[in-house]
Scaffold this active site. Sequence first.
Site, short mmCIF file in Angstrom:
data_model
loop_
_atom_site.label_atom_id
_atom_site.label_comp_id
_atom_site.label_asym_id
_atom_site.label_seq_id
_atom_site.Cartn_x
_atom_site.Cartn_y
_atom_site.Cartn_z
N ILE A 116 9.32 4.36 12.13
CA ILE A 116 10.04 5.63 12.18
C ILE A 116 11.19 5.57 11.19
O ILE A 116 11.97 4.62 11.18
CB ILE A 116 10.60 5.89 13.60
CG1 ILE A 116 9.54 5.65 14.67
CG2 ILE A 116 11.17 7.31 13.68
CD1 ILE A 116 8.32 6.52 14.56
N CYS A 117 11.28 6.56 10.31
CA CYS A 117 12.40 6.68 9.38
C CYS A 117 12.53 5.39 8.53
O CYS A 117 11.56 4.92 7.94
CB CYS A 117 13.67 7.01 10.14
SG CYS A 117 15.05 7.56 9.13
N THR A 118 13.71 4.78 8.52
CA THR A 118 13.92 3.58 7.71
C THR A 118 13.27 2.34 8.32
O THR A 118 13.37 1.26 7.73
CB THR A 118 15.42 3.32 7.52
OG1 THR A 118 16.05 3.24 8.80
CG2 THR A 118 16.07 4.42 6.70
N GLY A 119 12.61 2.49 9.46
CA GLY A 119 11.80 1.39 9.97
C GLY A 119 10.73 0.98 8.97
O GLY A 119 10.18 -0.13 9.05
N THR A 136 9.35 7.54 4.21
CA THR A 136 10.57 7.22 4.95
C THR A 136 11.51 8.40 4.77
O THR A 136 11.12 9.45 4.23
CB THR A 136 11.20 5.91 4.45
OG1 THR A 136 12.28 5.53 5.31
CG2 THR A 136 11.71 6.03 3.02
#
Length: 331
Positions: A116-119, A136
């Site tokens: 998720i996102c910057t994961g 991202t």
Amino acid sequence: MSTDSDKGRGGSVPHRVGVLLFPGVTLLDVAGPAEVFSEANRYGADYRVITCSTDGRPVRSSTGIQLAADAPVSDVADLDTVVLPGSEDLATLPIEPDLVRAAGQLARGAGRVASICTGAFLLAATGRLDGRRATTHWRHGTALARRHPRVTVELDAIFVADGPIATSAGVTAGIDLALAMVERDHGPELTRDVAKSLVVFLQRPGGQSQFSAPSRTPRPRSQPLRALLDAVAADPAGRHSVPRLAAAAGMSPRHLTRLFRSELGVTPARYVERMRLEAAQLLLEAGHSVGSAAERSGFGSDESLRRAFVTHLGIPPAAYRRRFASTHPGG
């Protein structure tokens, strides 16, 4: 691990979802997908969300709220799905080796891995994104591509699924990705009920560009080119044909085009269109009508503006205005 034969309402075998927690984790990256899976259970799914941290201890999230871990990563196995949430630090600071090892350990035994996102930075650090497409948060897409050149970064996607690996854009896009995973597991009917219950789009219109900050173009090295860019930004509706721009810069149109391509990666005409699009976005956000935004930004007509919005943002200008306008000057 659940299979395609387990799909549908009722009769589902438990689907174990492991969520990796770590200090500074973005709370919504954890809570958004977890809420989708929990809501799906009301309609016949059987997701079992398990939170884990490297040592099994609670962690403090980005908001300061403490999150409890069900177990240390070493005690978690047989996961169907792994969710790797993000944090601002993942994109801006070196990632702790223990966290990379924990993410890799969880991913190795899972049938499906999602960031998720910057994961995505954490997932890429495990090597699982090499040779795959990913996305991202729009603010960090260029950094992800630079840090992990073997990953094909799709900057405008809300989420990207490449085989058993999925990545999502910023923050609330984790909800979009979780809905897509539920739809793959249980079909569109159940997922539609979940989306309605959560009051979210089943499929969000448009891509990340509609949410991004204007003007992500890097500043050129050439001083004449910088002066031209400043002139276009100051008056996007002005007459900015290639011959006029070249004359203002004191060079031939051919040389100017080469300079734009080498330093900005676009032609002069495409750059002017981009600046006009950004100007139109700001005008619509300020409450101007579509006609006023088209005229003031340099597109000239509503139809030209509509074509540009649909091509670059995936939604028409009227829909963009409804979504983002904050005031109504009646322009």
